[in-house]
Design a protein around this motif. Structure first.
Motif, PDB file in Angstrom:
ATOM      1  N   GLU A  94       0.836  -1.207   0.000  1.00  0.00           N
ATOM      2  CA  GLU A  94       0.000   0.000   0.000  1.00  0.00           C
ATOM      3  C   GLU A  94       0.870   1.257   0.000  1.00  0.00           C
ATOM      4  O   GLU A  94       0.627   2.189  -0.777  1.00  0.00           O
ATOM      5  CB  GLU A  94      -0.939   0.011   1.202  1.00  0.00           C
ATOM      6  CG  GLU A  94      -1.848   1.226   1.189  1.00  0.00           C
ATOM      7  CD  GLU A  94      -2.923   1.190   2.257  1.00  0.00           C
ATOM      8  OE1 GLU A  94      -3.452   2.279   2.561  1.00  0.00           O
ATOM      9  OE2 GLU A  94      -3.249   0.112   2.771  1.00  0.00           O
ATOM     10  N   ARG A 173      -5.589   2.922  -3.444  1.00  0.00           N
ATOM     11  CA  ARG A 173      -5.798   2.063  -2.261  1.00  0.00           C
ATOM     12  C   ARG A 173      -6.968   1.097  -2.492  1.00  0.00           C
ATOM     13  O   ARG A 173      -6.890  -0.078  -2.146  1.00  0.00           O
ATOM     14  CB  ARG A 173      -6.074   2.920  -1.030  1.00  0.00           C
ATOM     15  CG  ARG A 173      -4.851   3.536  -0.428  1.00  0.00           C
ATOM     16  CD  ARG A 173      -5.207   4.238   0.898  1.00  0.00           C
ATOM     17  NE  ARG A 173      -4.040   4.823   1.486  1.00  0.00           N
ATOM     18  CZ  ARG A 173      -3.689   6.094   1.357  1.00  0.00           C
ATOM     19  NH1 ARG A 173      -4.434   6.940   0.656  1.00  0.00           N
ATOM     20  NH2 ARG A 173      -2.596   6.549   1.924  1.00  0.00           N
ATOM     21  N   ARG A 174      -8.040   1.613  -3.049  1.00  0.00           N
ATOM     22  CA  ARG A 174      -9.220   0.782  -3.291  1.00  0.00           C
ATOM     23  C   ARG A 174      -8.888  -0.369  -4.248  1.00  0.00           C
ATOM     24  O   ARG A 174      -9.212  -1.526  -3.974  1.00  0.00           O
ATOM     25  CB  ARG A 174     -10.352   1.652  -3.854  1.00  0.00           C
ATOM     26  CG  ARG A 174     -11.684   0.947  -3.967  1.00  0.00           C
ATOM     27  CD  ARG A 174     -12.790   1.851  -4.495  1.00  0.00           C
ATOM     28  NE  ARG A 174     -12.546   2.249  -5.875  1.00  0.00           N
ATOM     29  CZ  ARG A 174     -12.164   3.470  -6.277  1.00  0.00           C
ATOM     30  NH1 ARG A 174     -11.999   4.438  -5.406  1.00  0.00           N
ATOM     31  NH2 ARG A 174     -11.952   3.741  -7.547  1.00  0.00           N
ATOM     32  N   ARG A 177      -6.544  -2.954  -2.583  1.00  0.00           N
ATOM     33  CA  ARG A 177      -7.261  -3.842  -1.651  1.00  0.00           C
ATOM     34  C   ARG A 177      -7.991  -4.959  -2.402  1.00  0.00           C
ATOM     35  O   ARG A 177      -8.001  -6.111  -1.958  1.00  0.00           O
ATOM     36  CB  ARG A 177      -8.246  -3.046  -0.796  1.00  0.00           C
ATOM     37  CG  ARG A 177      -7.546  -2.323   0.324  1.00  0.00           C
ATOM     38  CD  ARG A 177      -8.526  -1.684   1.306  1.00  0.00           C
ATOM     39  NE  ARG A 177      -7.874  -0.528   1.896  1.00  0.00           N
ATOM     40  CZ  ARG A 177      -8.171   0.733   1.638  1.00  0.00           C
ATOM     41  NH1 ARG A 177      -9.153   1.038   0.830  1.00  0.00           N
ATOM     42  NH2 ARG A 177      -7.514   1.701   2.221  1.00  0.00           N
ATOM     43  N   ASP A 181      -6.956  -8.968  -1.935  1.00  0.00           N
ATOM     44  CA  ASP A 181      -7.899 -10.008  -1.525  1.00  0.00           C
ATOM     45  C   ASP A 181      -7.637 -11.313  -2.282  1.00  0.00           C
ATOM     46  O   ASP A 181      -7.837 -12.399  -1.752  1.00  0.00           O
ATOM     47  CB  ASP A 181      -9.345  -9.547  -1.746  1.00  0.00           C
ATOM     48  CG  ASP A 181      -9.804  -8.576  -0.680  1.00  0.00           C
ATOM     49  OD1 ASP A 181      -9.140  -8.468   0.380  1.00  0.00           O
ATOM     50  OD2 ASP A 181     -10.828  -7.890  -0.918  1.00  0.00           O
TER      51      ASP A 181
END
Length: 185
Positions: A94, A173-174, A177, A181
């Motif tokens: 990140e 960031r979105r 993520r 996952d």
């Protein structure tokens, strides 16, 4: 009497150098490699000749700004390697992504550095790759990432996200993520 090393720069030289870098950082962040060389001198409160004595080219100034960003990442990677392996890797990815997104042109510079091959291990890409390899190895050892997760694959994903979202850390960031996952077991 022979000197044992390079002569230290005068205090005014060092002060001007720091002022030029301080002026360049936000301009590079905003405009990437298209920043105005003369605007750097104006913002630093020095003349164009002083700027050119410190940085003979736009590339030299960019390299130093990028080197500073990568040096901060190197220190951060070492710090994260001392903590929880899974959290360390996710935090690293990140922070690497956000740094690349917020420092316009850094991603392209890292890619160009990678193209120079193994001899560039001390360059920007080499520093980032070394930290990533260490963090992935630690995370893999404790089962915090899927088997077969490769540092180079993760760096390719970070690069793609950084290029797609340059200037938009929230979007970066979105997307990261969502990608991570799929990396977790």
């Amino acid at each position: 009497m022979a000197s044992s090393g390079p002569r230290p720069q005068r205090a005014d030289w060092q002060r001007n150098h720091e002022r030029l870098l301080a002026a360049a950082r936000p301009l590079v962040a905003r405009n990437g490699a298209r920043f105005s060389f003369e605007e750097v001198a104006r913002e630093a409160g020095v003349g164009s000749a002083t700027l050119h004595r410190h940085f003979p080219s736009r590339r030299a100034l960019l390299d130093e700004v990028f080197h500073e960003a990568v040096e901060c990442l190197r220190r951060r990677g070492a710090e994260l390697a001392r903590g929880d392996p899974g959290t360390g890797l996710l935090t690293w990815l990140e922070e690497l992504t956000v740094t690349a997104v917020e420092t316009r042109g850094l991603t392209a510079s890292l890619e160009a550095d990678a193209d120079r091959g193994p001899s560039s291990a001390d360059g920007c890409h080499g520093v980032v790759r070394k930290a990533t390899v260490e963090l992935v190895d630690r995370a893999r050892a404790v089962g915090a990432v899927r088997p077969g997760t490769s540092p180079d694959d993760l760096l390719a994903l970070v690069t793609a996200i950084s290029l797609a979202t340059e200037g938009d850390p929230a979007a970066a960031r979105r997307l990261l993520r969502l990608v991570l996952d799929g990396v977790r077991p």
